[in-house]
Design an enzyme around this catalytic site. Sequence first.
Site, PDB file in Angstrom:
ATOM      1  CB  SER A 605     -15.754  -1.960 -44.111  1.00  0.00           C
ATOM      2  OG  SER A 605     -16.552  -0.113 -43.573  1.00  0.00           O
ATOM      3  CG  ASP A 696     -23.087  -3.120 -41.327  1.00  0.00           C
ATOM      4  OD1 ASP A 696     -23.588  -2.252 -40.387  1.00  0.00           O
ATOM      5  OD2 ASP A 696     -22.644  -3.937 -42.446  1.00  0.00           O
ATOM      6  CG  HIS A 728     -19.963  -2.746 -40.706  1.00  0.00           C
ATOM      7  ND1 HIS A 728     -20.538  -3.156 -41.603  1.00  0.00           N
ATOM      8  CD2 HIS A 728     -19.149  -1.870 -40.554  1.00  0.00           C
ATOM      9  CE1 HIS A 728     -19.417  -2.553 -42.041  1.00  0.00           C
ATOM     10  NE2 HIS A 728     -18.563  -1.843 -41.414  1.00  0.00           N
TER      11      HIS A 728
END
Length: 752
Positions: A605, A696, A728
């Site tokens: 991320s 995601d 995600h």
Amino acid sequence: MDASKAAPAKQVSSVLDATAEEEYASLSKLLQDFTNISSIDKAWTFNSGNGNGTQAMFSISQPNLLANKRKKFMLSTVISKENENSVTFQWAPFPVEMTGASAVVPSPSGSKLLVVRNPENESPIQFELWSQSQLEKEFHVPQTVHGSVYADGWFEGISWNSDETLIAYVAEEPSPSKPTFSLGSTKGGSSDKDCNSWKGQGDWEEDWGETYAGKRQPSLFVININSGEVQAVKGIPKSLSVGQVVWAPLNEGLHQYLVFVGWSSETRKLGIKYCYNRPCALYAVRVSLYKSEASELELKWVASVNCSTLLCSTLLLLLSGLCIIESSSEDLPVVNLTESISSAFFPRFSPDGKFLVFLSAKSSVDSGAHSATDSLHRIDWPTDGNFSSLEKIVDVIPVVQCAEGDCFPGLYSSSILSNPWLSDGCTMLLSSIWGSSQVIISVNVSSGELLRITPAESNFSWSLLTLDGDNIIAVSSSPVDVPQVKYGYFVGKANKGTWSWLNVSSPISRCPEKVKSLLSSRQFSIMKIPVKGVSANLTKGITSCFWFVEDLVYLRGSLGFGEEALQSLPGKVGSQDVNDVLTAIDHVIDMGLANPSKVTVVGGSHGGFLTTHLIGQAPDKFVAAAARNPLCNLALMVGTTDIPDWCYVESYGSKGKDSFTESPSVEDLTRFHSKSPISHISKVKTPTIFLLGAQDLRVPVSNGLQYARALREKGVETKVIVFPNDVHGIERPQSDFESFLNIGLWFKKYCK
């Protein structure tokens, strides 16, 4: 405790030689041993009834690679505190699997246990009510009443009322009717089955983004456990998504109040997972009740009915003597309890019912940062139900702007126990990030006195599980220590004593000898590293957690170091954070703690954003890199993500919150590109592996794929694995396993 002895299917390329295959198998077995270590999710304590100790129940989970799910278990124990310095946990010989259980919630008295089972299809939702010896009742709620009960940890709220006859909870609203199309005509919402017709989709509705795709609006319901009757709570505006419901203390008369958190969504719903910057407020709504004339007699009769001979729901409703009256919103208006503050969540009533305590992420809402420094507040509860006399919100723990030395850096708490109170009725316990670790603190909500009650010299992170009277059951761990159950107790008199902690021998923390041996050979310490050019009013330096050959950097902008340090990063991403990491790496290399020819970098991320920035801005520093769902191009992300506002805040700082628009200008897109790793791609030469979740919504897969394709275009060695059903976090057990196994192999290949 070993969920699966069978090794997962091999993903070994045909070009691997025998040595490589052996290495793959060895790493695979080692990773499986680590994967099998259980996690402790929750715990509850119950009075034994005979005065001899306490009974406790631990909810634990463990990845099951073959089933590709997390298995959930319950493990029971009897706690005996023999003297001040000794406690004994007598564990049950085996845990019990909770197959299909979405939520488990004991009643306040501990005499009943609610188990909720959400289906994976359109079947009814199951509510089971257990006593100590048997299943007492079971209710099946059809999806025409509501969808799955929320058990996500955020909207989730399941609350028993004080006499344990009603349970309030949050569930998906019923599915809206969809148009039916037939050859030659269209019927709105028809349910007729016809081989010449089909169901259409109807209007598209916004959801709350990442992990909430396809989930319907969270709404509030109450079930009567005597009758099984379920009612939607009336009067709540359609624009409010509700969550975290709790029953308010009893008032005089035949009505009770529910307090819940509401998130307004007049226009777009921006992603809410991990995002505390979404405005929310506490609301109160009245639930009116009535009793039949013969309620006392009939209630006694119902209590004696065996669950195997339950009558129909209608008859039981009459016999229960207690019913929810449907009322219009004009009759029962919803009251906003926290209009003067932009964020309020996790409501908790004091044991005496005189005040309501809640957390606030006002700093996040006002600045646009997803997670900033929290604050704790209190309001006096109007026991007469007169909300016009509601007094102002009292600050219990304000936002800490600048943390000096090892002083309290501010509140960073992601949850509160359903019952966090010590016996004095005004001291609550919380887990909160303090520097580079999570600690447990006590807060007197009347005086504001705050104490760190876990050992100050400990670098471990601590999570509060539950209370055993005025004693604490917690779990501690570190990067090189598996989770360990701890028992805390207070020694001395109030204001003059200290907290002591005992190690608890637990089957939960057992792991294979090879894992123990590897972990024991590693060292872990936290060091502060000075950073040049830091203004005097910011927390000076960055913190590095160092163990074996890795360096985990808590850069400026991380939680746990005060609001000013945290807010220094937005607007400076790709520069301040990159410089902090490079400074930390050079520092540990200079100390001889890291080999400069074997430095690798991994992140997911925003960590993936930083990883891809680092290999572009320091192309000779890293021998290999791994990026899980990395943010590589803000200009591409802004039009596809569930959090487009984040692109503005990260690029412009807090002022970007007010300039956010769904139609970015050329100037915006230019700035987004300049802040992105892709702007440095021409310099990258580090071999990089990408792990991407195709579902995601936070950083859509197109972001990582674009960057990976660009690397391949310029001849950089690149490997891409896409997990078609992952979001995600890439948390499905098989995907998580394959992801980290390939990262390990990738690093091992380039660190030789």
